[in-house]
Enzyme design. Structure first.
Site, PDB file in Angstrom:
ATOM      1  N   HIS A  64       0.818  -1.217   0.000  1.00 20.60           N
ATOM      2  CA  HIS A  64       0.000   0.000   0.000  1.00 20.60           C
ATOM      3  C   HIS A  64       0.851   1.265   0.000  1.00 20.60           C
ATOM      4  O   HIS A  64       0.483   2.262  -0.610  1.00 20.60           O
ATOM      5  CB  HIS A  64      -0.957  -0.032   1.181  1.00 20.60           C
ATOM      6  CG  HIS A  64      -2.126  -0.926   0.910  1.00 20.60           C
ATOM      7  ND1 HIS A  64      -2.801  -1.606   1.887  1.00 20.60           N
ATOM      8  CD2 HIS A  64      -2.716  -1.257  -0.253  1.00 20.60           C
ATOM      9  CE1 HIS A  64      -3.766  -2.313   1.329  1.00 20.60           C
ATOM     10  NE2 HIS A  64      -3.736  -2.120   0.038  1.00 20.60           N
TER      11      HIS A  64
ATOM     12  N   ARG B 152      26.376   6.989 -24.791  1.00 18.26           N
ATOM     13  CA  ARG B 152      27.679   7.466 -24.300  1.00 18.26           C
ATOM     14  C   ARG B 152      28.020   6.652 -23.054  1.00 18.26           C
ATOM     15  O   ARG B 152      27.484   6.931 -21.981  1.00 18.26           O
ATOM     16  CB  ARG B 152      27.590   8.939 -23.914  1.00 18.26           C
ATOM     17  CG  ARG B 152      27.519   9.927 -25.059  1.00 18.26           C
ATOM     18  CD  ARG B 152      27.497  11.341 -24.476  1.00 18.26           C
ATOM     19  NE  ARG B 152      27.663  12.356 -25.473  1.00 18.26           N
ATOM     20  CZ  ARG B 152      26.655  13.052 -26.008  1.00 18.26           C
ATOM     21  NH1 ARG B 152      25.424  12.821 -25.647  1.00 18.26           N
ATOM     22  NH2 ARG B 152      26.900  13.991 -26.902  1.00 18.26           N
TER      23      ARG B 152
ATOM     24  N   ASN C  60      29.473  18.077 -32.177  1.00 20.53           N
ATOM     25  CA  ASN C  60      30.077  18.824 -31.058  1.00 20.53           C
ATOM     26  C   ASN C  60      31.591  18.925 -31.236  1.00 20.53           C
ATOM     27  O   ASN C  60      32.180  19.997 -31.136  1.00 20.53           O
ATOM     28  CB  ASN C  60      29.795  18.134 -29.718  1.00 20.53           C
ATOM     29  CG  ASN C  60      28.312  17.952 -29.477  1.00 20.53           C
ATOM     30  OD1 ASN C  60      27.496  18.660 -30.062  1.00 20.53           O
ATOM     31  ND2 ASN C  60      27.952  17.005 -28.637  1.00 20.53           N
ATOM     32  N   ASP C  61      32.215  17.776 -31.504  1.00 21.59           N
ATOM     33  CA  ASP C  61      33.664  17.792 -31.690  1.00 21.59           C
ATOM     34  C   ASP C  61      34.041  18.222 -33.098  1.00 21.59           C
ATOM     35  O   ASP C  61      35.067  18.887 -33.288  1.00 21.59           O
ATOM     36  CB  ASP C  61      34.248  16.407 -31.368  1.00 21.59           C
ATOM     37  CG  ASP C  61      34.425  16.238 -29.876  1.00 21.59           C
ATOM     38  OD1 ASP C  61      34.996  17.144 -29.240  1.00 21.59           O
ATOM     39  OD2 ASP C  61      33.950  15.222 -29.332  1.00 21.59           O
TER      40      ASP C  61
ATOM     41  N   ARG D  52      35.386  23.526 -27.427  1.00 26.43           N
ATOM     42  CA  ARG D  52      33.934  23.533 -27.225  1.00 26.43           C
ATOM     43  C   ARG D  52      33.533  23.894 -25.796  1.00 26.43           C
ATOM     44  O   ARG D  52      32.392  24.250 -25.533  1.00 26.43           O
ATOM     45  CB  ARG D  52      33.337  22.168 -27.599  1.00 26.43           C
ATOM     46  CG  ARG D  52      33.729  21.050 -26.683  1.00 26.43           C
ATOM     47  CD  ARG D  52      33.398  19.684 -27.260  1.00 26.43           C
ATOM     48  NE  ARG D  52      32.260  19.059 -26.616  1.00 26.43           N
ATOM     49  CZ  ARG D  52      31.882  17.799 -26.821  1.00 26.43           C
ATOM     50  NH1 ARG D  52      32.548  17.038 -27.673  1.00 26.43           N
ATOM     51  NH2 ARG D  52      30.859  17.315 -26.203  1.00 26.43           N
TER      52      ARG D  52
ATOM     53  N   CYS E 231      24.462  13.027 -34.522  1.00 31.01           N
ATOM     54  CA  CYS E 231      24.126  12.822 -33.104  1.00 31.01           C
ATOM     55  C   CYS E 231      24.650  13.922 -32.191  1.00 31.01           C
ATOM     56  O   CYS E 231      24.434  13.873 -30.986  1.00 31.01           O
ATOM     57  CB  CYS E 231      24.656  11.472 -32.630  1.00 31.01           C
ATOM     58  SG  CYS E 231      26.451  11.418 -32.571  1.00 31.01           S
TER      59      CYS E 231
HETATM   60  C1  PEP Z   1      30.014  14.840 -30.575  1.00 29.87           C
HETATM   61  O1  PEP Z   1      31.207  15.127 -30.477  1.00 29.87           O
HETATM   62  O2  PEP Z   1      29.195  15.465 -31.279  1.00 29.87           O
HETATM   63  C2  PEP Z   1      29.476  13.720 -29.818  1.00 29.87           C
HETATM   64  C3  PEP Z   1      28.254  13.279 -29.992  1.00 29.87           C
HETATM   65  O3  PEP Z   1      30.288  13.183 -28.874  1.00 29.87           O
HETATM   66  P1  PEP Z   1      30.456  13.837 -27.406  1.00 29.87           P
HETATM   67  O4  PEP Z   1      29.556  15.014 -27.284  1.00 29.87           O
HETATM   68  O5  PEP Z   1      30.165  12.768 -26.438  1.00 29.87           O
HETATM   69  O6  PEP Z   1      31.920  14.210 -27.431  1.00 29.87           O
HETATM   70 MG    MG Z   2      32.563  13.803 -29.453  1.00 23.54          MG
END
Ligand code: PEP
Ligand code: MG
Length: 600
Positions: free
Chosen positions: A199, A306, A464-465, A475, A512
């Site tokens: 409960h 990740r 991103n990288d 970054r 991604c």
């Molecule tokens: C990227 O670099 O865009 C990526 C998805 O890897 P992370 O952000 O984990 O470095």
């Molecule tokens: Mg990366």
């Protein structure tokens, strides 16, 4: 000692009520109540003891009626029924007979008689097969405790003072205690005992309180004042979590919040453009809880797992078995959809405290990602073994981070083959045709897409990288952030070239990085040729919304026009105009400024 300075640990349990809660631990023996006073009574005292019992029953019944009323008012009729059942239990003839017999025949004081009767009947319940009946033992203990409180007149139940963000940690959570918590600011619950149909569980669910049960040793491992994250999506709690863990949960909470928004209506609709082009919309995950969020939001799979988070959340390298269990938990949530597991991408900004690396002047240009794994193959081997074992039962594939060229991929493939040979020799099952893909996140890999396509099964473009390395702009540095520009003409040109080369080679490719999760860029990416996206769970619906409002012909024209422009300003202005035309209503998730990706 500050929570941060304390050692960070984890406890595991069963999820009784889902959600994520953070707060300060209040360790409470609310269920324990202590042993009842025990004494032999004279024959003349029996009558008085039975009278005290009846008076206590009346008090408890009155209190339960009050709780029932308030639960009905504030939570619901069904949940209030729990207390109606407790009133019936209070008058249960078998229970009262046990109590009375102990007073009249054994000459025990009423407190001890109640205590013994509860003990006897709950041990009968505990032996029953059906979990429903087993869990009724908690209701009977609750009744016993209430009777003892009433007999002791005015003895307060053991609920201590609560901070504003309390996470209650207890041996067993009794329904009455939980009902009393209503006015208090409790955010989550952890109990050593309890189950799915108890409960207390039903009440916790009704109040949307994340609740973990069967957390063994919780009241010893956790101290009042500890900072806790209760992850009621993955079945674990972090005690004094590290800044990296807290950061991860900041993001998860933002993701969950996003899920609550008006976009909810899109969950069951397909990710297709206005002219019916179907887009694969997957999720980026870092931990099992993200997989649950992704499944709830109907992601088409996981495009980027990740795995760093699993390594960061521990104080040692997770063993093959620990990794296997984590990956299995995520894959189970998404089954039968595919989960792309990226092998450890550590180094640079993602450092493991238990794996010190030699100092480098420019760590993001140093030994990181795949380079680091190739330098320490035992780490890669353990991870590949865990992923391969999972491939026997689940649709998973392997993604290599920070690929610099063909040599890197060939070296990783050689290790994969040797791990397969070992597993086969051990008679372990795995999918021998498991796919292996390369991240395109270095300019070298981007330029080599066509040649890399001969080595791998798929690509995942990590913007991103890629932006960082292409524009030589850190970054995570605030200093140069104005130079970190995903809409730089060089970035768009490179993305278009990668998409074209991958398509020509007949390999699947997705995007991604954080760019993929920004609905302001969706039409542009579609126009550049991307048909697979992998985004944070909280971005799934915003991106789906953008896909559904885009016509592919417009997207292609937009991309073609932007590819001819020479400055970031021109590209931004044109894109802004195009987005304003196709989504006149402002979408809060269309972020003008691009984030730089996850900083662990
Ligand atoms: C990227 O670099 O865009 C990526 C998805 O890897 P992370 O952000 O984990 O470095
Ligand atoms: Mg990366």
């Amino acid at each position: 000692m500050s929570a941060q300075a304390k050692q960070s640990r984890m406890v595991f349990g069963e999820i009784a009520s889902t959600g994520v809660a953070r707060g300060t631990a209040v360790v409470c023996g609310c269920a324990a109540g202590g042993r009842a006073p025990r004494r032999q009574i004279d024959a003349e005292e029996v009558f008085e003891e039975i009278r005290r019992l009846d008076a206590a029953i009346a008090i408890v019944e009155r209190d339960l009626l009050k709780v029932q009323e308030s639960v009905q008012r504030e939570i619901g009729k069904q949940e209030a029924g729990i207390f109606e059942a407790q009133i019936l239990l209070l008058h249960d003839t078998a229970f009262l007979e046990e109590v009375r017999t102990r007073c009249t025949l054994d000459h025990l004081n009423v407190e001890a008689a109640v205590d013994e009767a509860v003990e006897k009947l709950t041990s009968v319940f505990a032996r029953l097969e059906d979990p429903y009946f087993r869990e009724r033992a908690a209701d009977l203990r609750d009744i016993g405790k209430r009777l003892l409180d009433a007999l002791a007149q005015g003895r307060e139940p053991g609920i201590p003072n609560f901070p504003d963000d309390a996470i209650l940690v207890t041996t067993e959570l009794l329904p009455s205690v939980l009902a009393q918590l209503k006015g208090l600011k409790v955010r989550g619950l952890i109990a050593e005992q309890g189950g799915q149909t108890a409960h207390a569980t039903i009440l916790a669910r009704a109040q949307s309180l994340p609740f973990l049960v069967q957390v063994s040793g919780a009241t010893e491992k956790i101290s009042s004042g500890d900072h806790l994250i209760v992850d009621g999506l993955a079945g674990r709690a972090f005690i004094n979590p590290s800044p990296a863990t807290r950061h991860e949960y900041d993001r998860l909470e933002a993701d969950l919040q996003a899920h609550q928004t008006a976009l909810k209506d899109l969950i069951d609709l397909p990710a297709e453009s206005r002219d019916d082009v179907s887009i694969k919309l997957c999720a980026n995950i870092g931990k099992v809880a993200d997989a649950t969020a992704a499944a709830t939001l109907n992601a088409d799979g996981v495009g980027l797992y990740r795995t760093e988070f699993i390594f960061l959340a521990q104080d040692h390298f997770p063993s093959e078995e620990e990794q296997y269990r984590m990956y299995l938990a995520a894959a189970e949530r998404l089954k039968p959809r595919e989960v792309v597991i990226r092998v450890l991408d550590t180094g640079s900004d993602k450092l493991l405290p238990y794996f010190p690396l030699p100092r480098e002047a420019n760590p993001s240009l140093g030994c990181r990602g795949l380079r680091l794994l190739l330098a320490h193959p035992h780490i890669l081997r353990a991870q590949l073994r865990a992923i391969l074992r999972l491939s026997a039962t689940h649709s998973v594939s392997i993604l290599l981070p920070m690929v610099g060229g063909v040599e890197d991929v060939r070296a990783a493939k050689e290790i994969l083959e040797s791990v397969k040979t070992d597993l086969a020799a051990e008679k372990q099952r795995f999918c021998s045709r498991i796919s292996m893909g390369a991240m395109i996140e270095t300019p070298a890999a981007a330029i080599m897409t066509e040649r890399l396509a001969k080595e791998v099964d798929f690509f995942s473009i990590g913007t991103n990288d890629l932006v960082q390395y292409l524009l030589t702009t850190d970054r995570s540095s605030g200093n140069v952030s104005s130079y970190y520009e995903p809409l730089h003409p060089a970035v768009l040109t490179m993305l278009a070239a990668v998409a074209l080369a991958a398509k020509a080679a007949g390999k699947s490719f997705s995007v991604c990085g954080e760019m993929a999760g920004n609905p302001a860029y969706t039409a542009l990416l579609l126009g550049l040729g991307f048909r697979n996206f992998s985004v944070n769970p909280g971005d799934l619906l915003g991106v789906k919304n953008a896909i559904r409002s885009t016509h592919m012909r417009d997207a292609e024209q937009l991309a073609a026009r932007l590819l001819h422009l020479s400055t970031v300003r021109e590209i931004k202005d044109r894109l802004h105009e195009a987005n304003a035309r196709s989504h006149p209503a402002e979408d809060p998730k269309n972020r003008e400024e691009q984030t730089h990706g996850i900083a662990y």
